[in-house]
Design a protein around this motif. Structure first.
Motif, PDB file in Angstrom:
ATOM      1  N   CYS A  16       0.974  -1.103  -0.011  1.00 44.38           N
ATOM      2  CA  CYS A  16       0.129  -0.091   0.058  1.00 44.38           C
ATOM      3  C   CYS A  16       0.781   0.959   0.063  1.00 44.38           C
ATOM      4  O   CYS A  16       1.906   1.258   0.832  1.00 44.38           O
ATOM      5  CB  CYS A  16      -0.928   0.013   1.082  1.00 44.38           C
ATOM      6  N   SER A  17       0.451   2.354  -0.797  1.00 46.24           N
ATOM      7  CA  SER A  17       1.062   3.517  -0.817  1.00 46.24           C
ATOM      8  C   SER A  17       1.343   4.252   0.671  1.00 46.24           C
ATOM      9  O   SER A  17       0.320   4.117   1.488  1.00 46.24           O
ATOM     10  CB  SER A  17       0.472   4.724  -1.795  1.00 46.24           C
TER      11      SER A  17
ATOM     12  N   HIS B 200       1.614   7.091   3.258  1.00 39.53           N
ATOM     13  CA  HIS B 200       0.822   8.585   3.482  1.00 39.53           C
ATOM     14  C   HIS B 200       1.077   9.100   4.636  1.00 39.53           C
ATOM     15  O   HIS B 200       1.399   8.409   5.810  1.00 39.53           O
ATOM     16  CB  HIS B 200      -0.758   8.400   3.485  1.00 39.53           C
TER      17      HIS B 200
ATOM     18  N   LYS C 185       2.820   9.738  -8.552  1.00 40.65           N
ATOM     19  CA  LYS C 185       2.121   8.708  -7.884  1.00 40.65           C
ATOM     20  C   LYS C 185       1.366   9.033  -6.680  1.00 40.65           C
ATOM     21  O   LYS C 185       1.818   9.281  -5.712  1.00 40.65           O
ATOM     22  CB  LYS C 185       3.404   7.897  -7.543  1.00 40.65           C
ATOM     23  N   GLY C 186       0.080   9.119  -6.913  1.00 44.11           N
ATOM     24  CA  GLY C 186      -0.973   9.533  -5.957  1.00 44.11           C
ATOM     25  C   GLY C 186      -1.328  11.023  -6.179  1.00 44.11           C
ATOM     26  O   GLY C 186      -2.313  11.121  -6.815  1.00 44.11           O
TER      27      GLY C 186
ATOM     28  N   GLU D  97      -1.926  13.323  -3.477  1.00 39.13           N
ATOM     29  CA  GLU D  97      -2.606  13.798  -2.406  1.00 39.13           C
ATOM     30  C   GLU D  97      -1.856  15.001  -1.812  1.00 39.13           C
ATOM     31  O   GLU D  97      -0.915  14.791  -1.448  1.00 39.13           O
ATOM     32  CB  GLU D  97      -3.279  13.005  -1.417  1.00 39.13           C
TER      33      GLU D  97
ATOM     34  N   GLY E 195       0.473  12.168   0.043  1.00 42.20           N
ATOM     35  CA  GLY E 195       0.585  11.044  -0.322  1.00 42.20           C
ATOM     36  C   GLY E 195       1.973  10.587  -0.546  1.00 42.20           C
ATOM     37  O   GLY E 195       3.014  11.108  -0.230  1.00 42.20           O
ATOM     38  N   THR E 196       2.108   9.654  -1.278  1.00 41.48           N
ATOM     39  CA  THR E 196       3.469   8.934  -1.687  1.00 41.48           C
ATOM     40  C   THR E 196       4.384   9.732  -2.350  1.00 41.48           C
ATOM     41  O   THR E 196       3.885  10.713  -3.234  1.00 41.48           O
ATOM     42  CB  THR E 196       3.432   7.476  -2.433  1.00 41.48           C
TER      43      THR E 196
END
Length: 338
Positions: free
Chosen positions: A8-9, A11, A308-309, A311, A331-332
């Motif tokens: 899972c990425s 955060h 990548k992501g 957020e 995020g990532t």
């Protein structure tokens, strides 16, 4: 079973609490250094309509512009810098091939791992030596005009400081430039389960209040119109409102979308702080700000892994006693929030 299922990425979430009247409160700094925002959501419990004062501010957040097929070097012309930038930096996040073709000095992305695949190039437009005739300026302009011309569609906005007679639309008349205004929408919530909060308990208190992280999870469910009364055997979702909880008989959710600069967000924040000057049933209100997923930076010049992501957001929970909680999340492949 697959042997190499990707994990899972990662955060990152930072939570802090303070008071708006505190001399060392950093609320303005956090807003001012998060430059690229596309959405602001305001949730006001026990309210059926947005107050006239908040609505007025939301309608005056300023225009933004889409300029199609603009050569990047146009933003380095002295006239543009003097009229619209003065002090600022151009930050390019480019792949390895583009970086090598440009031939400009830069730094490898922090998130390239074993093989560097992206580079960041920073040009200080406010530097006294970044003017025509100087070596650095000439080198950058040659790279962007002749060696590797770069052309993009740009989303722009600008905060006049007073006395300016130019606009971005008039400056870019020879290009396809369209003006937009932020859109405002409201949604009424009825009989919504809601976490109980205590302003001085950021981590929550057993059987008395919920934590800041639990509240942010719940807020995300509310914004996405997810039912928080799910059963354990639900096929779609088992998420439920954290305990302890209460029921909001009514609430107003206002969402503002566009290119919204920090100056406008600070105006909204100031107006929300005035909300409790008159007695209210609500004990708190929230303002959530989402950054663009493809921005090369999040806060300040912190690298943002938009590939990548993507957020990057922050959220204020404003309490009636002028205490506040602040969530900051990325995020990532992004630098830690400040």
């Amino acid at each position: 079973m697959l042997q190499n299922v990707e994990k899972c990425s990662r955060h990152l979430l930072v939570c802090e609490k303070s008071n708006f009247s505190h001399s060392k409160s950093r609320h303005r700094k956090h807003v001012e250094t998060h430059h690229y925002n596309y959405q602001v959501s305001i949730l006001i419990p026990e309210c059926r309509a947005l107050s006239s004062a908040i609505a007025a501010v939301s309608r005056t957040l300023g225009d933004y512009y889409l300029v199609k097929q603009l050569p990047l070097h146009e933003m380095l012309e002295p006239e543009f810098i003097n009229k619209f930038v003065r002090k600022g930096k151009l930050i390019l996040s480019v792949d390895k091939d583009t970086y090598e073709e440009l031939g400009l000095e830069g730094q490898p992305s922090k998130y390239s791992h074993k093989t560097t695949v992206r580079y960041n190039v920073t040009v200080d437009l406010g530097d006294a030596t970044f003017v025509p005739g100087e070596k650095r300026y000439n080198r950058v302009m040659w790279a962007l005009k002749e060696k590797k011309p770069l052309t993009f569609d740009f989303l722009m906005t600008w905060h006049p400081t007073g006395g300016e007679d130019a606009t971005l639309a008039s400056y870019f008349m020879k290009y396809q430039c369209k003006v937009y205004q932020p859109t405002v929408s409201t949604r009424m919530l009825n009989d919504t389960d809601c976490p109980v909060l205590l302003s001085n308990e950021l981590k929550g208190k057993l059987n008395e209040s919920c934590s800041a992280q639990e509240f942010l999870d719940w807020l995300g469910a509310v914004f996405n119109n997810i039912d928080c009364n799910n059963q354990a055997d639900s096929f779609l979702s088992t998420y439920c409102c954290p305990w302890p909880s209460t029921v909001l008989q009514k609430a107003c959710l206002c969402t503002i979308s566009g290119f919204i600069i920090p100056e406008g967000i600070n105006l909204l924040l100031d107006q929300l702080r005035l909300y409790f000057e008159e007695p209210k049933l609500a004990q708190w209100i929230t303002m959530t700000v989402h950054g663009f997923a493809d921005s090369p930076v999040s806060w300040g010049e912190s690298e943002h892994g938009y590939h990548k992501g993507g957020e990057n957001l922050y959220n204020f929970v404003l309490f009636s006693n002028q205490d506040y909680w602040l969530h900051m999340a990325v995020g990532t492949h992004s630098g830690c929030p400040p």
